[in-house]
Design a protein around this motif. Structure first.
Motif, PDB file in Angstrom:
ATOM      1  N   PRO A  94       0.821  -1.217   0.000  1.00 38.17           N
ATOM      2  CA  PRO A  94       0.000   0.000   0.000  1.00 38.17           C
ATOM      3  C   PRO A  94       0.852   1.263   0.000  1.00 38.17           C
ATOM      4  O   PRO A  94       1.941   1.282   0.573  1.00 38.17           O
ATOM      5  CB  PRO A  94      -0.784  -0.120   1.297  1.00 38.17           C
ATOM      6  N   LEU A  95       0.334   2.303  -0.620  1.00 40.53           N
ATOM      7  CA  LEU A  95       1.072   3.557  -0.721  1.00 40.53           C
ATOM      8  C   LEU A  95       0.914   4.383   0.557  1.00 40.53           C
ATOM      9  O   LEU A  95       1.883   4.893   1.115  1.00 40.53           O
ATOM     10  CB  LEU A  95       0.577   4.344  -1.933  1.00 40.53           C
ATOM     11  N   GLN A  96      -0.328   4.514   1.005  1.00 42.78           N
ATOM     12  CA  GLN A  96      -0.649   5.219   2.247  1.00 42.78           C
ATOM     13  C   GLN A  96      -1.689   4.415   3.005  1.00 42.78           C
ATOM     14  O   GLN A  96      -2.432   3.627   2.424  1.00 42.78           O
ATOM     15  CB  GLN A  96      -1.194   6.626   1.967  1.00 42.78           C
ATOM     16  N   GLY A  97      -1.785   4.641   4.301  1.00 43.46           N
ATOM     17  CA  GLY A  97      -2.813   3.968   5.087  1.00 43.46           C
ATOM     18  C   GLY A  97      -2.359   2.612   5.580  1.00 43.46           C
ATOM     19  O   GLY A  97      -1.205   2.199   5.413  1.00 43.46           O
ATOM     20  N   SER A  98      -3.317   1.896   6.150  1.00 44.17           N
ATOM     21  CA  SER A  98      -3.002   0.634   6.824  1.00 44.17           C
ATOM     22  C   SER A  98      -3.634  -0.544   6.093  1.00 44.17           C
ATOM     23  O   SER A  98      -4.837  -0.540   5.816  1.00 44.17           O
ATOM     24  CB  SER A  98      -3.515   0.691   8.270  1.00 44.17           C
ATOM     25  N   LEU A  99      -2.803  -1.543   5.778  1.00 49.04           N
ATOM     26  CA  LEU A  99      -3.273  -2.804   5.204  1.00 49.04           C
ATOM     27  C   LEU A  99      -3.246  -3.840   6.326  1.00 49.04           C
ATOM     28  O   LEU A  99      -2.185  -4.169   6.848  1.00 49.04           O
ATOM     29  CB  LEU A  99      -2.369  -3.222   4.044  1.00 49.04           C
ATOM     30  N   LYS A 100      -4.430  -4.337   6.712  1.00 53.84           N
ATOM     31  CA  LYS A 100      -4.524  -5.218   7.875  1.00 53.84           C
ATOM     32  C   LYS A 100      -4.917  -6.625   7.452  1.00 53.84           C
ATOM     33  O   LYS A 100      -5.859  -6.819   6.675  1.00 53.84           O
ATOM     34  CB  LYS A 100      -5.552  -4.677   8.875  1.00 53.84           C
ATOM     35  N   ILE A 101      -4.168  -7.631   7.994  1.00 55.08           N
ATOM     36  CA  ILE A 101      -4.447  -9.028   7.700  1.00 55.08           C
ATOM     37  C   ILE A 101      -4.445  -9.823   8.999  1.00 55.08           C
ATOM     38  O   ILE A 101      -4.114  -9.302  10.071  1.00 55.08           O
ATOM     39  CB  ILE A 101      -3.399  -9.613   6.723  1.00 55.08           C
ATOM     40  N   GLY A 102      -4.814 -11.084   8.907  1.00 49.54           N
ATOM     41  CA  GLY A 102      -4.798 -11.973  10.059  1.00 49.54           C
ATOM     42  C   GLY A 102      -4.660 -13.406   9.602  1.00 49.54           C
ATOM     43  O   GLY A 102      -4.702 -13.717   8.399  1.00 49.54           O
ATOM     44  N   ASP A 103      -4.516 -14.319  10.577  1.00 49.08           N
ATOM     45  CA  ASP A 103      -4.358 -15.746  10.257  1.00 49.08           C
ATOM     46  C   ASP A 103      -5.638 -16.532  10.497  1.00 49.08           C
ATOM     47  O   ASP A 103      -5.639 -17.750  10.381  1.00 49.08           O
ATOM     48  CB  ASP A 103      -3.225 -16.346  11.105  1.00 49.08           C
ATOM     49  N   ALA A 104      -6.716 -15.846  10.860  1.00 50.55           N
ATOM     50  CA  ALA A 104      -7.998 -16.517  11.110  1.00 50.55           C
ATOM     51  C   ALA A 104      -9.100 -15.725  10.432  1.00 50.55           C
ATOM     52  O   ALA A 104      -8.897 -14.607   9.941  1.00 50.55           O
ATOM     53  CB  ALA A 104      -8.242 -16.639  12.617  1.00 50.55           C
TER      54      ALA A 104
END
Length: 826
Positions: free
Chosen positions: A112-122
């Motif tokens: 991503p260029l700006q901001g937050s990219l959020k992931i998880g394992d579930a």
């Protein structure tokens, strides 16, 4: 005592009368409705603006249906601090025997260029983490819904055509999610080097460039896109333009247009309740004039008195509107996470101004009548016939302006107001005809019924007002409920009959032989298949579309994106020629086009207009020569714009097909393999379409119920106004009747005949109005044939008659208490 103090004392004295309190309540209800609409809309717009700042994922984005050339990308690289490339398109993904359609987002190493990219394992959102880069080569990140429906866990392999990718994370938040608008498609993120999109043809592919730029660089890009990139759009944090803004604007317009009906009913209630108020004002002004006051100062006093009533109504309504805004914002939290309520004083003042002008318009005839009268006419309380015409004119003029202010579909607005006007005219004619025939019939027939027709004919103006109010209420309720019922039945019945049980939303031309062979081997039937190419309307008569059209509408919002441009040598079997001349096979002129009437109305198009479409980034101009409309019975796949087959050869564009199929039960098990081998196929089962419709219908039902409650409240006010506005006439009538020996039970029966006649005429008018509305609106707006159920309509007439007679009889009991002594005393 000064003028303001005297106006306040007059206002307090008038509030002791029920008709004045009725006007006050009516004003509160109207102001409450519009203020609630304005405050809630302001909360949504504020949320969207904040959302734009936080979820654009860049300082600006440049997006279009085609990829920029190498030179275009070099210009971005040379003039931006940093940029990232993103592609989105719908594809089918598979795992085992499960296949689903998802919105694939291909991202490069700068995302991503700006901001937050959020992931998880579930699949749950409890344990999320922010990451600085997207998926690695050979990985795929799925949204929670996609992984759940596909039935995969972290580490499982997912197939896209011949490519196999490892499901390595669940994606919960994308910083540029705003660019997907209000799409509810399941999501997946893939590294742009993991798969190549050249093998997957789609008219829905979008190329997006996320750009980090300074204010001066942003100004350069804005000028560059507007001058050099016709097929691309630019969005900046500071420039606004949230994808949902126009969608919400149209929602607000629809609700505002619905308020026209409430204002119309309020106008009837206020007009009837003002009858006694006007008499009191005339007597009051006569006294002031006899003491030497000028007529101008007397009228100013009346205006100040009305202003005090408006101020009190406004204050009470705003207090309630803020509470309603708080409740509605809570209801919208699921669609707009993080939305909050606010004071929104600017929107409130705008709403107050509109409401003030409309309510003042309802009072202008009264002020005009006061200024045009003499002392003798004031004492005698003479009402001039021209005053009634002036009241009617001001009501229709003000409501027409309100409809024009809120409308973004002038064809539908015109048809709706036309149906209402036809219904009102019919009720007026029915009233005169039935009462005239009833009076003539009863001349030689003694009895209460004959006497009832005689009295009603003498009071035809009063009865007409009551019938119009009740008939309009019934018409609106009936048409709303009937429309919801018929659309639901149409989706379940017609779609299943004509379109089979599987919609082919999009299919590349190279996949057509594969689908035909699969259908033959699995005993499936292709019901309909129409060709088209992706196109974007860029200019109208050499003007950019944003300059040519400034009024928001559903049609405008759609044509600014990629649309389906189809072709046919003859008028398709499921279309009919509305106007103009369709081209022939021997016609050498291929630059001709036909459009649907609603689209022409929304975009203000006329025959002879030149429409420029971008196809694969190249401009093609067509002259509008015909208009076509959908005709039920031959399949539901139709297109807004159609061109000759010769034009399709000139376009040299990617060809796609849209259609429908009928699959036997055994074929559904084999469908997954077809979809797996051809991931660019976009297939939608009928049950999924039905589910989408049910979800939409649930939202519409909530909206309709809330609106119906407002209609019922206003209907109760109309009935109360029809009682209170003519209470003195009813008291005189009943007092005179009892003085000549007619019993009160006979008077009560006479009132029952009166209300039964009123309710029957109102019911017949409502059904006739619904019929007219159905004939006008069903075919043009919903492509449905209007076929009402006679038993349901007759049942409605009986229900309306029972309710109105019951309520009317209860309200009429007070007028039966008048004696001849009381009347003489008055």
């Amino acid at each position: 005592m000064n003028l303001l103090g005297l106006a306040f004392e007059s206002f307090k004295n008038d509030q002791k009368m029920s008709d004045s309190r009725l006007v006050l309540v009516t004003q509160i209800v109207l102001i409450f409705f519009l203020a609630t609409l304005s405050l809630t809309s302001a909360s949504v717009q504020l949320f969207l603006n904040d959302n734009l700042n936080n979820m654009l994922g860049a300082d600006l984005t440049i997006s279009g249906s085609t990829q920029l050339s190498g030179n275009g990308e070099q210009i971005i690289a040379n003039n931006a601090s940093k940029f990232a490339k993103v592609q989105t398109l719908p594809l089918a993904i598979s795992s085992g025997n499960n296949t689903i359609s998802v919105q694939i987002k291909l991202v490069d190493q700068n995302y991503p260029l700006q901001g937050s990219l959020k992931i998880g394992d579930a699949k749950d959102a409890v344990n999320q983490r922010s990451v600085e880069t997207g998926p690695k080569l050979g990985e795929i990140w799925l949204g929670p819904r996609a992984s759940g429906k596909l039935g995969v866990d972290i580490g499982d392999m997912v197939e896209i055509g011949e490519e196999q990718l490892r499901f390595s994370a669940t994606v919960f938040h994308e910083p540029d999610r705003i660019m997907e608008g209000h799409s509810v498609a399941m999501r997946a993120l893939v590294n742009t080097e993991s798969i190549t999109t050249d093998a997957f043809k789609s008219s829905k592919i979008r190329h997006r460039y996320l750009v980090e730029a300074s204010p001066s660089q942003q100004r350069f890009f804005e000028q560059w896109v507007s001058e050099k990139l016709d097929g691309h759009t630019i969005m900046t944090k500071t420039g606004g333009g949230h994808p949902l803004s126009s969608f919400w604007q149209r929602t607000e317009n629809f609700l505002g247009l619905a308020s026209v009906i409430l204002f119309f009913m309020a106008a009837i209630a206020i007009d009837m309740a003002n009858r006694r108020y006007l008499v009191r004002q005339k007597h009051r002004l006569a006294i002031y004039l006899s003491f030497g006051q000028t007529l101008a100062s007397c009228v100013r006093l009346s205006f100040l008195q009305w202003m005090i009533g408006f101020a009190i109504s406004f204050s009470a309504a705003i207090f309630l509107a803020y509470g309603a805004q708080y409740y509605l914002v809570g209801q919208l939290a699921q669609q707009f996470p993080g939305i909050g309520w606010g004071w929104h004083l600017q929107s409130l003042l705008k709403s107050a101004g509109i409401t003030f002008l409309l309510l003042l318009a309802f009072q202008i005839p009264m002020f005009w009548q006061l200024t045009r009268t003499s002392l003798v006419s004031l004492i005698r309380a003479i009402e001039f016939p021209s005053a009634q015409l002036l009241r009617l004119f001001w009501i229709f003029a003000s409501l027409t302006m309100l409809a024009a202010y809120y409308s973004d579909n002038f064809l539908l607005t015109g048809l709706t107001l036309g149906a209402l006007g036809a219904a009102l005219l019919l009720m007026i004619v029915l009233t005169w005809v039935i009462l005239t025939i009833g009076e003539y019939w009863g001349r030689n027939r003694p009895g209460l019924l004959s006497f009832n027709f005689f009295i009603m004919k003498k009071r035809i103006l009063t009865k007409s007002s009551q019938i119009l109010g009740l008939g309009l209420c019934s018409l609106l309720l009936l048409f709303t409920l009937m429309l919801m019922k018929d659309i639901g039945d149409s989706l379940e019945g017609y779609t299943r009959l004509n379109d089979g049980n599987l919609m082919v939303a999009e299919m590349p031309a190279q996949d057509l032989p594969v689908l035909e062979q699969w259908a033959e081997s699995n005993e499936s039937q292709i019901r309909q298949m129409r060709p088209y190419s992706g196109a974007k309307l860029s200019h109208i008569n050499e003007q950019p579309i944003d300059e040519a059209i400034t009024t928001p509408s559903d049609s405008l919002a759609t044509v600014k994106k990629n649309i389906r441009l189809s072709w046919s040598e003859a008028v398709p079997a499921n279309n009919r020629l509305v106007d103009g001349i369709w081209w022939s096979a021997s016609d050498e002129n291929w630059q001709q086009i036909s459009a649907e009437p609603e689209v022409m109305t929304d975009l203000n198009l006329q025959f002879g207009d030149r429409l420029t479409f971008l196809v694969n980034g190249k401009p093609f101009t067509f002259t509008l020569v015909a208009s076509h409309a959908y005709r039920p019975g031959k399949g539901s796949v139709t297109f807004w714009f159609q061109i000759p087959e010769k034009a399709a050869q000139k376009l040299k564009a990617d060809i796609f097909y849209m259609g429908s199929m009928e699959l036997p039960s055994a074929a559904w098990d084999e469908l997954g393999q077809l979809w797996k081998n051809n991931p660019a196929l976009s297939l939608v089962p009928l049950k999924e379409l039905t589910q989408r419709f049910d979800d939409t219908l649930a939202i519409v039902t909530k909206l309709t119920v809330g609106y119906a409650i407002m209609i019922l409240i206003m209907a109760a006010l109309v009935i109360a106004a029809s009682m209170k506005g003519f209470e003195s006439e009813d008291r005189k009538k009943n007092g005179l009747l009892t003085s000549i020996g007619i019993t009160k039970s006979a008077c009560l029966k006479l009132n029952l005949y009166d209300w039964l006649t009123v309710s029957l005429i109102a019911g017949v008018g409502a059904i006739a109005g619904t019929w007219v509305a159905g004939l006008l609106i069903y075919e043009s707006q919903f492509s449905m044939r209007y076929a009402p159920d006679p038993l349901w309509l007759v049942g409605l007439i009986l229900a309306i008659s029972f309710i109105v007679c019951a309520v009317g009889t209860i309200f009429s009991r007070k007028s039966l208490s008048a004696s001849i002594y009381t009347l003489l005393k008055e």
